[in-house]
Design an enzyme around this catalytic site. Structure first.
Site, PDB file in Angstrom:
ATOM      1  N   THR A   1     103.376   9.510  98.139  1.00 18.99           N
ATOM      2  CA  THR A   1     104.346   9.470  99.065  1.00 18.99           C
ATOM      3  C   THR A   1     104.298   8.659 100.137  1.00 18.99           C
ATOM      4  O   THR A   1     104.997   7.844 100.715  1.00 18.99           O
ATOM      5  CB  THR A   1     104.447  11.135  99.481  1.00 18.99           C
ATOM      6  OG1 THR A   1     105.034  11.907  98.380  1.00 18.99           O
ATOM      7  CG2 THR A   1     105.646  11.071 100.737  1.00 18.99           C
ATOM      8  N   SER A   2     102.727   8.734 100.638  1.00 22.70           N
ATOM      9  CA  SER A   2     102.608   7.939 101.760  1.00 22.70           C
ATOM     10  C   SER A   2     102.711   6.221 101.658  1.00 22.70           C
ATOM     11  O   SER A   2     102.848   5.802 102.200  1.00 22.70           O
ATOM     12  CB  SER A   2     101.115   8.275 102.545  1.00 22.70           C
ATOM     13  OG  SER A   2     100.123   7.879 101.635  1.00 22.70           O
TER      14      SER A   2
ATOM     15  N   GLY B   1     103.178  13.105  94.262  1.00 18.25           N
ATOM     16  CA  GLY B   1     102.018  13.512  94.897  1.00 18.25           C
ATOM     17  C   GLY B   1     101.913  13.112  96.352  1.00 18.25           C
ATOM     18  O   GLY B   1     102.731  12.133  97.081  1.00 18.25           O
ATOM     19  N   CYS B   2     100.989  13.483  96.947  1.00 20.21           N
ATOM     20  CA  CYS B   2     100.684  13.157  98.522  1.00 20.21           C
ATOM     21  C   CYS B   2     100.396  11.755  98.618  1.00 20.21           C
ATOM     22  O   CYS B   2     101.099  11.073  99.625  1.00 20.21           O
ATOM     23  CB  CYS B   2      99.571  14.369  99.039  1.00 20.21           C
ATOM     24  SG  CYS B   2      97.956  14.179  98.279  1.00 20.21           S
ATOM     25  N   TYR B   3      99.287  11.166  98.023  1.00 27.14           N
ATOM     26  CA  TYR B   3      98.991   9.895  98.380  1.00 27.14           C
ATOM     27  C   TYR B   3     100.233   8.993  97.805  1.00 27.14           C
ATOM     28  O   TYR B   3     100.707   7.955  98.802  1.00 27.14           O
ATOM     29  CB  TYR B   3      97.772   9.508  97.501  1.00 27.14           C
ATOM     30  CG  TYR B   3      96.362   9.937  98.112  1.00 27.14           C
ATOM     31  CD1 TYR B   3      96.186   9.791  99.119  1.00 27.14           C
ATOM     32  CD2 TYR B   3      95.407  10.626  97.148  1.00 27.14           C
ATOM     33  CE1 TYR B   3      94.775   9.881  99.754  1.00 27.14           C
ATOM     34  CE2 TYR B   3      94.489  11.109  97.513  1.00 27.14           C
ATOM     35  CZ  TYR B   3      93.946  10.699  98.944  1.00 27.14           C
ATOM     36  OH  TYR B   3      92.550  11.205  99.114  1.00 27.14           O
TER      37      TYR B   3
END
Lengths: 340, 340, 340, 340
Positions: free
Chosen positions: C151-152, C147-149
């Site tokens: 990953t960060s 997921g995007c969150y």
């Protein structure tokens, strides 16, 4: 104290109406409806109203007839005409924000929209642009509140039209913020489909073109060409009109005509030579700012700016109500433009 | 009718103050100053005011002492303290929107800002956060109006601080719209340097950290860690505070504490369980909205939202003035949040 | 030349994948599907592709099995697992951008999402975060693209987690652009509902919290607290992580650890002391920028920035494909961040 | 491999040039200059370039003559002409992005800008609009790279002009993103002065009007009227041109003329009937998209969209360089439009 009902209170025009009427000293919002959110408090839908106004949303229904002194209809066209039929009794004031009662010519309406199912009411209806039709509005109980683009375009053109000073083609290049598309969940209104982009749409086929044209045609046989564009911002319309004067005048002379025409108008501000409107400076207010320039060869550009949700919709609706009720026209409409 | 002067009226806090005071029934704006634009009408600088308020801008100067009942100082720190010195006489009310009179501890001020050149006034000054210091404000004539970030953070923390219910570290993650940087022409505030981007700045070294810390320290020996971020929008601060409760309580219990603490406060809205603030719903208003959630392990997040130019600056300044003058606290501050 | 298929090509991740793969020298897009737009050219849906790539959209169907060397699944969870089942044969590479194959623990998946209907594939699946799992990815043919969150957040935490240098609570305050919500027509993603506003949402209940937690738990028994926020912009995630070091180190020392950990990583840029990321500087690229600061008392803030649609989705998917196919990891991913 | 220098590399056109040239297989950026930031790495000013290109900025000076095969001048007018003088030797290619070498008629230049101090170079200069002047560009070593508005307007008008099919007045209503104003710290370019607003500016007096008019006058005695507007977004120009055909043709027929005229042009996309451009679909690319509609009465609207920093500046500059060096015109310019 007048009892006011807002039919369809949970779109953008509905919420702006509520907000405006809450500052009006002579009215009481006694009815708000929404079929989508019925049974909920409006402050649950628009938390801005928490602690300010927490009225319950009722279903939109015929039974509301007779309850209020004034009804604002914030409904889609088609639906508005039927609701007007249910509520109209010659006593209550009905201000319809849809297109259903804007056209004197039912044929033109039907060509542009759909078959009209409340034709018997059309003779009662007045096109609610106070700067042009204040006297008629005064005596009416059914107002077809003008569209947002038409308001900006007609106010920009009116002084020249009235004096029959325009010759030839008129090009109307309008740009609107996204709230003009309403609060419906549509792909084209998504943040990522609008932000950081700019386009024309409905080129030459927008439904507001006949609405503008019918007003222009009262004074001139000029054909307008209307091209709307979508701005990556919430609120505001800027309309840039291009035309040609019949005889050569200076910018100053034409501005003098505009200042005379709109003298005493509480919501039209004609700017001085060299100044042009910015939607930021009318945002959240009922003002229409107008600036213009004449070229050496008689061509003219007129630029007008409004907040599409206020002077272009709900603010003008309140102004119409004030006129009919004999109230000071600025009541509920004294919001100063807010920026940044 | 009180005569009010706005010293430095052409920044964003100045223009918001004018806008707010124009709706105030008991005051008259009798002085607006600007060294940059002196001799011009404020409506030439902010065309939003055309036809609404067209006062002439005078130079900022000592000679204005004695003219007004209330002065709002919208000046950079340093400059504000000297102007306060020139204007203070124990009778006129001075509300300073800079940092110059926010710190009881001059050493902390000087460590954070610059040497203080009006130390003799500091004992008169009160930190103007009405929800905490209303009684002191009442009796003061010199207000250090709180910073925008501190207002949002302290209001978010206060009920727990007051009851000494927090244990350990406090992390304050704040996000502000660009108007917080003022109207000065700086590369970092350009549209193209801000739009479509998001970043933290002044991490752990922002001047508002000591301002928040000094208030926290009155109740707790917790050390805060403050990280401000820049939002690609005009107005609004959302502050997300992370901490830990000394003893386990439910979200409902903590919300009850907040509702009790802020009971009767005209500008604090404590949201129900499961709801969290959005800056959109306080925009253009003096509200501070607060929501919170407690985890099973005692951790808590508190989220507060204000309009940085209103409750975070000019609105709070008007609120302070109202308190000192004994007026209804909401006068000039009844703007309903506007959206979209 | 590898044949590549994009299943569900007309969402934002789909279009970004197409755009990335068109610059990849070793692949050919031989299949794009969309049930909504089947039979249309992708350039009719995304006119950016006019003259660049005008492939026809086919319906999403089982019959595509065996056609391509690589399939990217850009489908909602649930739908992705069934499509994976239809396409998986142990030879073709499947990179699934949904959550369906991200969880080793099916119980956790089912608690967070829905019953899993392709459990037999789970043992084949690898969590596709190259910086942590490159070796496993190499040998897999089924990737659960993170997921995007997550990953960060995970890239921000990983060097400290791996060295077990964190103690106590971890607070993860993330902010995402609107494209993270996809291209579905939802009221909450409308321009007027997002622009000029900022809020937290799904506080403590976002589905990405367990995805982050499961990775954290591999190294630590710390409990994270994840609060996502919605930014009024198109693209980009900035994640601000707050924690505490087990032993006191300087910012410089921790940065050295990060630079060592990510040495040779083509897409992680560790910033120098005093510098922090801005989403603008990774926009449209596969970079993850990381900056951090340690306080005197051992607290630490780590800030990471990615483009949510690239490193947070489609770019990382291409990176995973490159790893599995034994290609240079940067192929198709050399886009330089674009600004303004 | 050609050695390329960028004089004035730290404005928006400079950074976009760097970004474009880094993808060009046949050139090497061997010189970047900036008087403001000399001695710093460009990646310190534009962190997007971290790890990608970290060249050192040298002062802008005469000593750079002879060093490079190609110089791009990204300087203000006036400054550009003097730098061109210092660098021009008949061998190196100079592409000047300022207005200094766009006007064949020095009198018109001087009336519009300032006295010209490098008149001796004017006979060597070619107006660098490839679609009109490709053959002349091929043989030139000094290019006056067209302005952003003129590029969009002239490409929109050219097929009709060339065939002398227009009659009467031409109105050009253009709208530009804020990056057109450059990276200079000006109040008018601040986020809070631009966001959520829209206005016309320099009505009838913008310096790009004579630049457009001089091209129009080569084919027609029509007088244009040019009104630029400022859009609340970073990048993109949409130009809406209103005119009248000499003889009645259908939309289809005029589109056929456009498709024929631009046949084989790598960067002009003529849209099909009923489709109109959106700046989003050319953003970050060198494309110019054109759509148009003819009314029954012979009036026509032509709408063109470009990225003002690419086809409107740096991309076109690279295209000009490619033509002169005999390279494939699309090298360094294959960026696919990026959205959202």
């Amino acid at each position: 104290m007048w009892d006011v009902g807002i039919i369809g209170a949970t779109g953008y025009t509905g919420t702006v109406l509520v907000s405006s009427l809450l500052t009006h000293p002579d009215v009481k919002i006694s009815l708000i409806t929404s079929n989508t959110y019925k049974g909920k408090k409006i402050s649950d839908i628009f938390p801005a109203f928490r602690g300010v106004f927490e009225g319950m949303l009722e279903p939109t229904a015929e039974k509301h007839a007779g309850k209020c002194d004034v009804y604002f209809l914030c409904l889609p066209h088609g639906s508005a005409m039927e609701t007007a039929q249910a509520l109209y009794n010659g006593k209550a004031v009905i201000v319809d924000l849809s297109a259903d009662f804007r056209f004197e010519d039912v044929g033109l309406y039907e060509k542009t929209y759909i078959p009209h199912r409340a034709k018997e009411l059309l003779p009662q209806a007045v096109f609610g642009l106070p700067e042009l039709y204040r006297n008629k509005i005064k005596d009416s109980h059914l107002i077809g509140n003008p569209g947002c683009y038409p308001t900006s375009a007609i106010l920009g053109l009116y002084p020249l039209l009235k004096e029959q000073m325009l010759s030839g083609d008129i090009f109307i290049d309008s740009k609107s913020g996204v709230s003009g598309a309403g609060r419906e969940a549509k792909t084209g209104s998504l943040f990522c489909e609008v932000s950081e982009g700019f386009k024309a749409y409905n080129v030459g086929v927008h439904r507001h073109e006949p609405e503008i044209q019918k007003e222009v045609s009262k004074y001139s046989d000029a054909k307008i060409f209307f091209v709307p564009h979508l701005l990556p911002m919430n609120r505001g319309i800027l309309t840039t009109v291009y035309g040609r004067l019949k005889e050569q005048l200076s910018t100053k002379e034409v501005l003098a005509l505009y200042k005379t025409t709109y003298f005493g108008e509480p919501f039209v501000r004609v700017l001085d030579e060299g100044l042009y409107p910015d939607t930021r400076f009318v945002r959240f207010s009922n003002y229409c700012d107008i600036g213009l320039k004449v070229l050496d060869d008689g061509r003219i550009v007129i630029i007008s700016a409004i907040d599409n949700l206020v002077k272009g919709a709900s603010g003008q609706a309140v102004q119409n109500m004030n006129i009919i009720l004999g109230l000071d026209e600025t009541k509920g409409l004294r919001q100063i433009p807010q920026y940044p």
